[in-house]
Every structure is written in C-alpha cells, then in structure tokens.
Design a protein around this motif. Structure first.
Motif, PDB file in Angstrom:
ATOM      1  N   MET A 181      70.142  15.708 -29.393  1.00  0.00           N
ATOM      2  CA  MET A 181      69.978  16.722 -28.443  1.00  0.00           C
ATOM      3  C   MET A 181      69.441  15.885 -27.165  1.00  0.00           C
ATOM      4  O   MET A 181      68.481  15.259 -27.171  1.00  0.00           O
ATOM      5  CB  MET A 181      68.897  17.726 -29.040  1.00  0.00           C
ATOM      6  N   ASN A 182      70.112  16.152 -26.102  1.00  0.00           N
ATOM      7  CA  ASN A 182      69.866  15.739 -24.689  1.00  0.00           C
ATOM      8  C   ASN A 182      69.432  16.645 -23.700  1.00  0.00           C
ATOM      9  O   ASN A 182      70.069  17.627 -23.413  1.00  0.00           O
ATOM     10  CB  ASN A 182      70.964  15.063 -24.304  1.00  0.00           C
ATOM     11  N   VAL A 183      68.230  16.656 -23.322  1.00  0.00           N
ATOM     12  CA  VAL A 183      67.512  17.942 -22.809  1.00  0.00           C
ATOM     13  C   VAL A 183      66.916  17.503 -21.360  1.00  0.00           C
ATOM     14  O   VAL A 183      66.113  16.543 -21.259  1.00  0.00           O
ATOM     15  CB  VAL A 183      66.477  18.717 -23.542  1.00  0.00           C
ATOM     16  N   ALA A 184      67.135  18.296 -20.259  1.00  0.00           N
ATOM     17  CA  ALA A 184      66.648  18.364 -19.157  1.00  0.00           C
ATOM     18  C   ALA A 184      65.495  19.249 -18.805  1.00  0.00           C
ATOM     19  O   ALA A 184      65.767  20.578 -19.211  1.00  0.00           O
ATOM     20  CB  ALA A 184      67.726  18.691 -18.115  1.00  0.00           C
ATOM     21  N   LEU A 185      64.186  18.802 -18.446  1.00  0.00           N
ATOM     22  CA  LEU A 185      63.147  19.604 -18.120  1.00  0.00           C
ATOM     23  C   LEU A 185      62.935  19.660 -16.712  1.00  0.00           C
ATOM     24  O   LEU A 185      63.071  18.847 -15.926  1.00  0.00           O
ATOM     25  CB  LEU A 185      61.992  19.373 -18.860  1.00  0.00           C
ATOM     26  N   LEU A 186      62.957  20.825 -16.022  1.00  0.00           N
ATOM     27  CA  LEU A 186      63.021  21.126 -14.557  1.00  0.00           C
ATOM     28  C   LEU A 186      61.421  21.552 -14.341  1.00  0.00           C
ATOM     29  O   LEU A 186      61.300  22.626 -14.575  1.00  0.00           O
ATOM     30  CB  LEU A 186      64.046  21.939 -14.107  1.00  0.00           C
ATOM     31  N   ALA A 187      60.667  20.777 -13.812  1.00  0.00           N
ATOM     32  CA  ALA A 187      59.445  21.148 -13.649  1.00  0.00           C
ATOM     33  C   ALA A 187      59.362  21.354 -12.032  1.00  0.00           C
ATOM     34  O   ALA A 187      59.835  21.233 -11.217  1.00  0.00           O
ATOM     35  CB  ALA A 187      58.376  20.010 -14.000  1.00  0.00           C
ATOM     36  N   PRO A 188      58.035  22.345 -11.700  1.00  0.00           N
ATOM     37  CA  PRO A 188      57.692  22.614 -10.534  1.00  0.00           C
ATOM     38  C   PRO A 188      57.318  21.401  -9.822  1.00  0.00           C
ATOM     39  O   PRO A 188      57.011  20.306 -10.554  1.00  0.00           O
ATOM     40  CB  PRO A 188      56.446  23.641 -10.611  1.00  0.00           C
ATOM     41  N   ILE A 189      57.066  21.231  -8.521  1.00  0.00           N
ATOM     42  CA  ILE A 189      56.604  20.113  -7.775  1.00  0.00           C
ATOM     43  C   ILE A 189      55.378  20.483  -7.013  1.00  0.00           C
ATOM     44  O   ILE A 189      55.070  19.850  -6.077  1.00  0.00           O
ATOM     45  CB  ILE A 189      57.875  19.626  -6.803  1.00  0.00           C
ATOM     46  N   ALA A 190      54.688  21.357  -7.143  1.00  0.00           N
ATOM     47  CA  ALA A 190      53.576  21.827  -6.510  1.00  0.00           C
ATOM     48  C   ALA A 190      52.686  21.024  -6.808  1.00  0.00           C
ATOM     49  O   ALA A 190      51.557  20.321  -5.879  1.00  0.00           O
ATOM     50  CB  ALA A 190      52.706  23.296  -7.106  1.00  0.00           C
ATOM     51  N   TRP A 191      52.570  20.128  -8.246  1.00  0.00           N
ATOM     52  CA  TRP A 191      51.604  19.441  -8.644  1.00  0.00           C
ATOM     53  C   TRP A 191      52.377  18.322  -9.589  1.00  0.00           C
ATOM     54  O   TRP A 191      53.335  18.540  -9.757  1.00  0.00           O
ATOM     55  CB  TRP A 191      50.356  19.932  -9.488  1.00  0.00           C
ATOM     56  N   ARG A 192      51.630  17.153  -9.862  1.00  0.00           N
ATOM     57  CA  ARG A 192      52.201  16.215 -10.410  1.00  0.00           C
ATOM     58  C   ARG A 192      52.339  16.708 -11.841  1.00  0.00           C
ATOM     59  O   ARG A 192      51.409  17.414 -12.227  1.00  0.00           O
ATOM     60  CB  ARG A 192      51.507  14.920 -10.599  1.00  0.00           C
ATOM     61  N   VAL A 193      53.001  15.903 -12.835  1.00  0.00           N
ATOM     62  CA  VAL A 193      53.220  16.211 -14.168  1.00  0.00           C
ATOM     63  C   VAL A 193      52.758  14.891 -14.872  1.00  0.00           C
ATOM     64  O   VAL A 193      53.504  13.800 -14.667  1.00  0.00           O
ATOM     65  CB  VAL A 193      54.487  16.427 -14.592  1.00  0.00           C
ATOM     66  N   PRO A 194      51.724  15.077 -15.486  1.00  0.00           N
ATOM     67  CA  PRO A 194      50.868  15.970 -15.838  1.00  0.00           C
ATOM     68  C   PRO A 194      49.846  16.147 -14.597  1.00  0.00           C
ATOM     69  O   PRO A 194      49.537  15.361 -13.831  1.00  0.00           O
ATOM     70  CB  PRO A 194      49.875  15.537 -16.926  1.00  0.00           C
ATOM     71  N   PRO A 195      49.347  17.228 -14.264  1.00  0.00           N
ATOM     72  CA  PRO A 195      48.282  17.495 -13.043  1.00  0.00           C
ATOM     73  C   PRO A 195      47.097  16.620 -13.248  1.00  0.00           C
ATOM     74  O   PRO A 195      46.703  16.523 -14.264  1.00  0.00           O
ATOM     75  CB  PRO A 195      48.126  18.940 -12.878  1.00  0.00           C
TER      76      PRO A 195
ATOM     77  N   PHE B  51      62.552  16.169 -14.665  1.00  0.00           N
ATOM     78  CA  PHE B  51      62.846  16.378 -13.469  1.00  0.00           C
ATOM     79  C   PHE B  51      61.430  16.671 -12.977  1.00  0.00           C
ATOM     80  O   PHE B  51      60.951  17.914 -12.867  1.00  0.00           O
ATOM     81  CB  PHE B  51      63.888  17.112 -13.168  1.00  0.00           C
ATOM     82  N   ALA B  52      60.636  15.753 -11.932  1.00  0.00           N
ATOM     83  CA  ALA B  52      59.327  16.272 -11.406  1.00  0.00           C
ATOM     84  C   ALA B  52      58.949  15.259 -10.205  1.00  0.00           C
ATOM     85  O   ALA B  52      59.786  14.604  -9.935  1.00  0.00           O
ATOM     86  CB  ALA B  52      58.250  16.058 -12.381  1.00  0.00           C
ATOM     87  N   THR B  53      57.991  15.421  -9.749  1.00  0.00           N
ATOM     88  CA  THR B  53      57.556  14.644  -8.497  1.00  0.00           C
ATOM     89  C   THR B  53      57.597  13.066  -9.029  1.00  0.00           C
ATOM     90  O   THR B  53      57.331  12.764 -10.301  1.00  0.00           O
ATOM     91  CB  THR B  53      56.387  14.918  -7.995  1.00  0.00           C
ATOM     92  N   LEU B  54      57.989  12.242  -8.096  1.00  0.00           N
ATOM     93  CA  LEU B  54      58.276  10.921  -8.717  1.00  0.00           C
ATOM     94  C   LEU B  54      56.993  10.174  -8.752  1.00  0.00           C
ATOM     95  O   LEU B  54      56.974   8.989  -9.404  1.00  0.00           O
ATOM     96  CB  LEU B  54      59.124  10.099  -7.490  1.00  0.00           C
ATOM     97  N   ASP B  55      55.797  10.668  -8.635  1.00  0.00           N
ATOM     98  CA  ASP B  55      54.724   9.962  -9.226  1.00  0.00           C
ATOM     99  C   ASP B  55      54.087  10.620 -10.576  1.00  0.00           C
ATOM    100  O   ASP B  55      53.138  10.134 -10.807  1.00  0.00           O
ATOM    101  CB  ASP B  55      53.291  10.311  -7.946  1.00  0.00           C
TER     102      ASP B  55
END
Length: 337
Positions: A1-15, A42-46
């Motif tokens: 299984m190949n899954v893409a998770l699309l996160a918000p970009i208000a905060w870093r992952v994990p915050p 897919f999240a902020t690059l930091d």
C-alpha cells in the motif's frame, strides 16, 4: 500500500506546541510506517517524520509572517494532488480545499473531517461527496447530510505521556483560550473548590482573555501559554483533574485522551464527542455545569488513575488509529468502500 498524507501547513508536523490536526497527521504517519505502509507526507519542509517528506512550503504560515497562508496553501495542495497518480490512496487532512481536485485525479481520496467550523463550509463537502470518502473523528461529529466510510477516533503516542498514580493539588485547563472552551468556567470551579488552576493553550480570543481570564491571574490562577510536548506531559500528569467545560460540540478533544494517558481524570460537559470519550465514573465525570463540576470533583479526583491509563492504552493508541485507517484504505482500494 502506497499512501499520500496531505497535512495542513499552519504548523509543522509534528507541531512544536499547538497544532492538533498536524499532530494527528504525524501520529498517523508514524503508525502507518510501523505497519509497513509506504507513506509520503506532504507537509511543511521543516517537518520531521520517518515517512518520505515532500512538499513546497518551507515553513508554517503561523510561524512565519512572510508565508502567505492563501498562496502557499494553494501551492501545497496543488503540488500534492498533481502527484496523486503515484499513490494507491490520497488521505486529505487539509479540510475542504483539496476536494476540488478529487474529480480530476483517478486515485481514491479519503478525507478526514476534523470538525466543522460552521455550516457555511457544508456545500463544499456535499458537492464532492461522490468523489471522496469521508471519515469522521467521532460519531457525534457526523453531519446528517454527508455519507461516511468510517469513524476513526484519534490515537496518541502513549509513550509520550507518563502515567502517574499520584497528583499535585492543582486543576488544569488545557486548550484554546476562547469562550467555546470554557476557561472562565474552569476558573470558577477552581475558586469554589479551593484549588489552584493552571491554564495552558494559545490565546485565540484576545478580548475574552482580557475580560474573563486575565483579571483572575495571580497566586491561585496561572496562565503558562502554549506548551511543548515535555511540559504538556508534566502538566497533564500532575493535575488532579482536567476541566473541559466546553460550550460547543467538541468534535473530538485530544487533550482529554492525553489526560487519560497520564492517568488524569476529566470533568467535561456532555457535548459533542465527550459522551463517547469520557466514561462517567470510570475516567471522569460528565456534568451539566459549574455547580455539578464542583459537587463531583472530590469523587473525580479519587478515581483509579492506573485504570484510567489502562483504558487509554486500549482505546486511544496510535497503533489502533493506524490499523483502522489502513482498513479504510484497503476497503476503498478493493472497491468495497
């Protein structure tokens, strides 16, 4: 299984401190990796993850005033959805905006609805109900106008929370400083119970903070701001009880289950998801308001903290959440969802 998770970009992952949606995405990513799933986040690059990190936004827009939220949200979503063909499933945690791509890609899209900010966003969810699969975070947060593939409660990293069989004398409010969350009620309960109160969380309503919270600050009421993981663990674990006297229909309530993970009981109004999460008389109390909260507080602080932690391990683990989401993906990819 190949899954893409699309996160918000208000905060870093994990915050670093606040960021409940980003925290859930982080926990899910790590849980899926543990299950052997090929995950691209897919999240902020930091951001920090054991999954494959991808994206275009360098930093969270809530932490960098040079990052325009609208512009970079559009770039972030577009970048991820343009790569949807690489995955078996795209799992959207970025609210309704990515739904506009759902009819333009062949990859199944799963959307976790992390609560409804208002009825005004419902038209977007209804318009794409036949092109995505919705997951609710509690049964209470299901909207009657929408179809759902499943309800999946949030999980937490139990190892990040230290179970304590004793407690200090203070009560704790942990959440946004906003009328919805009931900080003023927590202050009144603590005053009438003769206990200290610690308040932790971001100030989301400055006027409410100035009028309902700030005048009470002093030796008996302390505001410590938004806190990171280590301080969150210390505060939740040391509290005699968490006061969650909400004035809105809470979609889930991460701080509630994080308190359980420390063995800390919770006093909550029975709105939204609270009757699903809080087992009255077992790991907390469901109360009508301030009077009942004060009345039942001695009973609540005497609850078995080891049993509360044990319940959290069974009901709210990161592993359980990951397994349930994987079952949703498999069902949809198999054509049954």
């Amino acid at each position: 299984m190949n899954v893409a998770l699309l996160a918000p970009i208000a905060w870093r992952v994990p915050p670093r401190h606040y960021g409940p949606w980003e925290r859930v995405v982080s926990l899910l990513a790590e849980g899926l990796v543990d299950l052997g799933v090929d995950v691209t986040l897919f999240a902020t690059l930091d951001s920090e993850t054991r999954a494959t990190l991808d994206g275009v936004c360098p930093r969270p827009y809530e932490e960098d005033p040079d990052i325009d939220a609208g512009v970079w949200s559009a770039l972030h979503i577009g970048y991820a959805m343009e790569r949807a063909g690489r995955f078996d499933v795209v799992h959207n945690h970025f609210d309704f905006r990515p739904l506009t791509y759902a009819g333009l890609v062949d990859t199944p899209v799963v959307t976790t609805i992390h609560g409804f900010s208002s009825e005004r966003i419902l038209p977007a969810y209804r318009a794409y109900a036949d092109r995505t699969r919705y997951v609710s975070i509690s049964d209470a947060d299901r909207h009657p106008a929408l179809p759902y593939a499943a309800t999946v409660w949030h999980g937490i990293d139990l190892e990040a929370f230290t179970p304590r069989t004793d407690a200090d004398d203070y009560l704790l409010f942990f959440g946004r400083i906003h009328p919805d969350k009931g900080a003023a009620d927590a202050i009144e309960v603590a005053r009438r119970a003769g206990r200290r109160l610690v308040l932790a969380g971001i100030v989301q309503d400055e006027g409410y903070f100035r009028e309902a919270v700030e005048p009470h600050l002093g030796e008996r009421v302390e505001y410590v701001g938004s806190v990171g993981p280590a301080e969150r663990d210390r505060l939740l674990g040391g509290a005699a009880a968490l006061l969650h006297l909400i004035h809105f229909d809470e979609p889930f309530g991460l701080s509630v289950v994080e308190a359980f993970a420390c063995g800390t009981p919770v006093v909550a109004r029975p709105r939204g998801s609270m009757p699903e999460l809080v087992r009255d008389g077992v790991d907390g109390a469901l109360v009508a308001g301030v009077d009942e909260a004060v009345e039942r507080l001695p009973e609540v602080v005497a609850l078995d903290r080891a049993a509360i932690r044990e319940g959290a391990e069974t009901r709210f683990s990161r592993e359980r959440m990951a397994r349930e989401y994987l079952a949703v993906y498999e069902q949809i990819v198999g054509g049954a969802g």
